[in-house]
Design an enzyme around this catalytic site. Structure first.
Site, PDB file in Angstrom:
ATOM      1  N   LEU A 527      11.000   2.177 -12.563  1.00 22.15           N
ATOM      2  CA  LEU A 527       9.880   1.275 -12.268  1.00 22.15           C
ATOM      3  C   LEU A 527       8.817   1.977 -11.444  1.00 22.15           C
ATOM      4  O   LEU A 527       7.668   1.583 -11.433  1.00 22.15           O
ATOM      5  CB  LEU A 527      10.372   0.042 -11.522  1.00 22.15           C
ATOM      6  CG  LEU A 527      11.248  -0.907 -12.343  1.00 22.15           C
ATOM      7  CD1 LEU A 527      11.795  -2.012 -11.478  1.00 22.15           C
ATOM      8  CD2 LEU A 527      10.463  -1.479 -13.507  1.00 22.15           C
ATOM      9  N   GLY A 528       9.228   3.007 -10.741  1.00 16.97           N
ATOM     10  CA  GLY A 528       8.236   3.736  -9.961  1.00 16.97           C
ATOM     11  C   GLY A 528       8.889   4.495  -8.841  1.00 16.97           C
ATOM     12  O   GLY A 528      10.094   4.403  -8.617  1.00 16.97           O
ATOM     13  N   GLY A 533      12.223   6.760  -2.207  1.00 16.13           N
ATOM     14  CA  GLY A 533      13.069   7.055  -3.350  1.00 16.13           C
ATOM     15  C   GLY A 533      12.513   6.414  -4.604  1.00 16.13           C
ATOM     16  O   GLY A 533      11.410   5.890  -4.615  1.00 16.13           O
ATOM     17  N   VAL A 535      12.663   3.731  -7.779  1.00  6.84           N
ATOM     18  CA  VAL A 535      13.126   2.373  -8.066  1.00  6.84           C
ATOM     19  C   VAL A 535      13.368   2.231  -9.570  1.00  6.84           C
ATOM     20  O   VAL A 535      12.521   2.622 -10.376  1.00  6.84           O
ATOM     21  CB  VAL A 535      12.081   1.334  -7.624  1.00  6.84           C
ATOM     22  CG1 VAL A 535      12.618  -0.080  -7.832  1.00  6.84           C
ATOM     23  CG2 VAL A 535      11.709   1.554  -6.175  1.00  6.84           C
ATOM     24  N   ASP A 645       5.404   0.748   7.967  1.00  6.52           N
ATOM     25  CA  ASP A 645       4.661   1.040   6.740  1.00  6.52           C
ATOM     26  C   ASP A 645       4.164  -0.253   6.097  1.00  6.52           C
ATOM     27  O   ASP A 645       4.344  -0.471   4.904  1.00  6.52           O
ATOM     28  CB  ASP A 645       5.555   1.839   5.785  1.00  6.52           C
ATOM     29  CG  ASP A 645       4.747   2.569   4.710  1.00  6.52           C
ATOM     30  OD1 ASP A 645       3.500   2.594   4.805  1.00  6.52           O
ATOM     31  OD2 ASP A 645       5.362   3.090   3.761  1.00  6.52           O
TER      32      ASP A 645
END
Ligand SMILES: *[C@@H]1O[C@H](CO)[C@@H](O)[C@H](O)[C@H]1NC(C)=O
Ligand SMILES: *[C@@H]1O[C@H](CO)[C@@H](O)[C@H](O)[C@H]1NC(C)=O
Ligand SMILES: *[C@@H]1O[C@H](CO)[C@@H](O)[C@H](O)[C@H]1NC(C)=O
Ligand SMILES: *[C@@H]1O[C@H](CO)[C@@H](O)[C@H](O)[C@H]1NC(C)=O
Ligand SMILES: *[C@@H]1O[C@H](CO)[C@@H](O)[C@H](O)[C@H]1NC(C)=O
Length: 809
Positions: A527-528, A533, A535, A645
């Protein structure tokens, strides 16, 4: 020289004084423009109104606006030198460009009104209660409205100056000239010449739209309280400060020739330099020293080197962000480093933007792939003031300096001077190149041949919205997604069931690597990639099937095993409607994976900066939800968690647009104390980082408050702060918002958003809360709990100070 100048002035006055006197007492006899006269913009048969000698003209001038997106021709009401070939403009009604067919009229009632082509009034000369009986274009270049009963003019263009100063004109205390945006764009720029009320004459940069002073880069230093000081341009071509009929400061340093022989004017130019211009009235050489020709000549410049004069830690410098300034005879030559291009090719002093993605400090950013990074060198060049780290000592050479910058994702460039190496962050400011600068700038850019391979930040396809948003974007990603099929109630029921059956001691389920390998079909569908890390999309074989986002952490030290389970248990214990739920985890051998619930509406950044922005009321609900989630993390959950973040990419939205914060708890897990102290492995995106990340200050929950403030502003305006800073704005989003706030122009933030415009009370409250959150000084920022209370309206929001007042650290 001075003696000679004085002599010339004397002669001049003897010659010209009678004439001058006649101009001053002229009154009604100047009248050439009577009540009812009209002048139209464009078309034929509209000759301008000339002064008696024909030297100056008043009328409409076509505007060639380069950057205009509508192509219709616009006109500016202006005054210009009519006898010089370029017809140099000396005054304009620059706030009110009008289309063809507009007209200016001295009405029968004695009012001077500008009507647009539809006949609507767009501007009117302020004359108080009195009416004028006629108007006149004077030979001094002053356009005046006259009342036969009064010796004073009702209105004069000299009292409403733009950027040009003419002989005979005076600038009283509080008065100012404002530079243009560029040579051909007459809109207000960011430089001013001000006659301050304290008696000081200054050149300064300003914040727009408040026009508050940012930096004074030249001053006459003639401060005296309660003095009446005026800037005078006398008929002999001298500019000086007058206090009680006494000349107290000469701006003009040398005699420029008599008015009979020369035209003069002085102007604060678009590049911030105040220049005196002259040219011979007739086109022949007057003496051996003067050049023959008909061009305006620059007789004097103030300041002499603007590249070094404009230099302050807030603000971009003379040439705008990311550019560097080379002084060539008092003219700032604004250049972009290799790999950068001008923001506005017709106005180079407005800065440069990188041709590549701004380093995001994400793992898939180009800057993280060290082989694809190179450094461009610029000799004798420096960007002072924006460094955030210094390495110094005998072992440091140019290559070491490059390496320091290479290994730090925040580093935009490094400056090396032979034994010290300064790291600079975006945006680069106050850039300067000069032979006496013994420094080499090392500018970090992606290698040419990989630039085009960089993932683009806004590469969205419209098919499956959620998936494509996350695949197409390097910024987003983290954890996401999919479940949508199941009815919400069923999902909740199912989770409860699962937790009851197989919850381990941490309250989350422990999966084997094999299970997750199967759930993701061998980690097939990515997914990206996020900060920590990759996904993957997965589906659990529970009944009914459940889509999940599985994050495979790829940076994890072996010793951290105990820490991992401790942190996972902390994350697992967090339960709040505005946090993404951790369903399970895996820690087998070297494998560290986290299993999250799926969010059907993607991330806040996809929503805010996408095609259709959410409605105002939804946006208000979203920020309240984020605030409440952060309050829980900071204060209410058993282990206090600093997110570190917070940004729109990390805020996911479920099917009812309830915001859910993701990626919390990982910063602590994956950043060792050492690397945090070194501040070189900070994960996140530059624009959301509190200033203390760049200083040797401690990191507290207030860094999240700052980031929340930026997200709040972005949500109000539906604008990305990162893109805003690299767009054609001269300021950061937060400066712009503060200026709009303090100038009471908040409607500029929500243009084209009717719903928000009908709720300006809420807009103002949210902006005030945001300004409190983004204070430089962490101790001034409220806690998230208080932020939530302010957003809910439980406590009053007091007036916030300007956020960027630097504490002296
Ligand atoms: C000028 O003064 C006269 C008499 O005082 C008055 O009648 C007339 O209205 C005034 N004109 C203007 C334009 O104010
Ligand atoms: C002007 O007045 C202020 C206070 O009113 C004082 O602090 C300042 O020193 C005065 N400046 C001069 C030049 O007299
Ligand atoms: C400014 O120059 C004039 C000569 O042009 C001189 O008489 C005057 O004293 C000067 N003023 C100051 C304050 O130096
Ligand atoms: C920079 O200066 C060095 C030494 O003075 C010289 O060898 C080098 O060619 C210069 N680089 C550029 C790009 O001018
Ligand atoms: C880019 O060019 C360099 C040499 O200039 C080469 O070594 C490298 O393989 C190229 N990279 C790609 C992705 O083409």
């Amino acid at each position: 020289m001075i003696y000679q100048a004085a002599k010339f002035r004397l002669i001049f006055f003897i010659l010209v004084f009678p004439l001058l006197l006649s101009i001053l007492v002229a009154g009604q006899s100047d009248c050439r423009i009577n009540l009812g006269r009209v002048l139209s913009a464009g078309g034929n048969n509209n000759p301008p109104w000339l002064s008696p000698s024909g030297e100056f003209a008043f009328g409409f001038r076509p505007l060639s606006r380069s950057s205009s997106d509508n192509n219709e021709d616009l006109f500016l009401l202006s005054i210009w030198f009519d006898k010089v070939p370029e017809q140099t403009i000396v005054w304009s009604n620059n706030d009110h460009p009008v289309e063809e067919g507009s007209r200016i009229q001295l009405t029968n009632e004695g009012e001077f009104i500008l009507y647009n082509s539809q006949g609507h009034e767009v501007w009117k000369a302020e004359t108080g209660s009195q009416r004028s009986t006629c108007a006149a274009m004077l030979d001094s270049g002053n356009f005046v409205l006259i009342n036969g009963n009064s010796s004073n003019y009702m209105w004069e263009s000299f009292n409403m100056p733009t950027d040009t100063f003419l002989p005979g004109q005076r600038l009283r205390m509080g008065g100012r000239f404002t530079s243009r945006l560029s040579e051909t764009d007459y809109a207000d720029g960011r430089f001013q010449l001000r006659m301050q009320r304290d008696g000081n004459l200054v050149l300064c940069t300003i914040f727009l739209p408040t026009e508050d002073v940012n930096e004074r880069y030249w001053a006459s230093e003639t401060i005296r309280n309660n003095s009446d000081t005026e800037l005078v341009f006398d008929e002999a071509g001298f500019i000086y400060l007058e206090r009680g009929n006494e000349n107290i400061f000469n701006v003009t340093k040398k005699y420029l020739g008599s008015r009979q022989e020369f035209y003069y004017f002085a102007r604060i130019d678009f590049d911030g330099v105040f220049r005196h211009y002259n040219r011979p009235r007739r086109q022949y050489a007057l003496d051996a020293g003067s050049t023959c020709g008909s061009d305006w000549r620059i007789a004097q410049t103030t300041p002499e080197d603007i590249c070094t004069a404009v230099m302050r830690d807030i603000g971009s410098g003379a040439c705008g962000y990311n550019s560097y300034c080379v002084n060539s005879n008092g003219r700032p030559n604004c250049l972009c480093p290799e790999g950068y291009s001008p923001v506005d090719p017709l106005a180079l002093h407005r800065g440069c933007r990188p041709n590549f993605e701004i380093p995001s400090c994400q793992q898939n950013g180009w800057e993280s792939n060290l082989e694809f990074v190179e450094f461009k060198e610029l000799n004798n060049t420096d960007w002072p003031l924006t460094d955030y780290e210094l390495q110094t000592g005998p072992g440091i050479d140019k290559e070491r300096c490059k390496e320091f910058c290479l290994l730090d994702c925040f580093c935009a460039a490094a400056i090396y001077n032979g034994n010290s190496c300064w790291k600079k962050k975006f945006p680069l400011s106050n850039g300067r190149q000069s032979g006496d600068l013994n420094r080499i700038a090392l500018i970090k850019v992606p290698k040419n041949n990989v630039t085009s391979n960089c993932p683009k930040a806004k590469d969205r396809s419209t098919l499956v919205l959620v998936i494509s948003v996350f695949l197409g974007s390097s910024l987003f990603l983290n954890l996401l997604l999919l479940i949508a099929i199941a009815v919400a109630i069923f999902v909740v029921y199912q989770r409860k069931l699962m937790n009851l059956q197989s919850a381990d001691t941490y309250g989350v389920r422990r999966y084997t690597y094999k299970e997750l390998h199967e759930a993701t079909d061998g980690f097939r569908q990515q997914l990206g990639r996020g900060s920590f890390g990759t996904v993957y999309k997965g589906v659990l074989t529970s009944i009914p099937k459940k889509y999940v986002a599985i994050k495979k952490l790829d940076k994890f030290e072996k010793e951290g095993e105990k820490e991992f389970t401790a942190e996972v248990s902390a994350i697992g214990r967090t339960h709040h409607k505005n946090l993404v739920t951790l369903l399970g985890y895996c820690d087998e051998g070297n494998h560290r994976l986290l299993v999250y619930e799926y969010m059907s509406n993607g991330s806040l950044s996809g929503l805010l900066f996408g095609i259709s922005r959410p409605r105002w009321n939804q946006r208000k609900q979203i920020v309240l939800g984020i605030a409440s989630g952060l309050t829980y993390l900071h204060e209410e959950c058993s282990s206090h968690i600093i997110h570190c973040d917070v940004k729109p990419q990390n805020i996911l939205l479920d099917e009812s647009l309830t915001p859910k914060i993701s990626d919390f708890g990982l910063a602590k897990l994956l950043l060792s104390e050492q690397s945090r102290a070194a501040r070189t492995h900070i994960r996140g995106t530059v624009g959301y980082f509190a200033p203390e990340w760049f200083r040797k200050a401690s990191i507290t929950v207030k860094v999240d408050v700052y980031s929340f403030g930026v997200v709040l502003l972005e949500t109000i305006c539906c604008m990305s702060s990162v893109e805003f800073a690299m767009g054609d704005q001269e300021e950061a989003l937060i400066d712009w918002v503060y200026d709009c706030y303090s100038k009471k122009k908040l409607n500029m933030l929500v243009e084209n958003d009717e719903e928000a415009k009908n709720d300006m009370g809420s807009v103002e409250k949210l902006v005030m809360v945001a300004i409190w959150c983004i204070q430089e000084d962490p101790s001034l920022r409220p806690s998230m709990k208080r932020v939530t209370q302010m957003l809910e309206g439980v406590v009053e929001v007091s007036v916030p100070p300007r956020p960027s007042v630097f504490s002296s650290s």
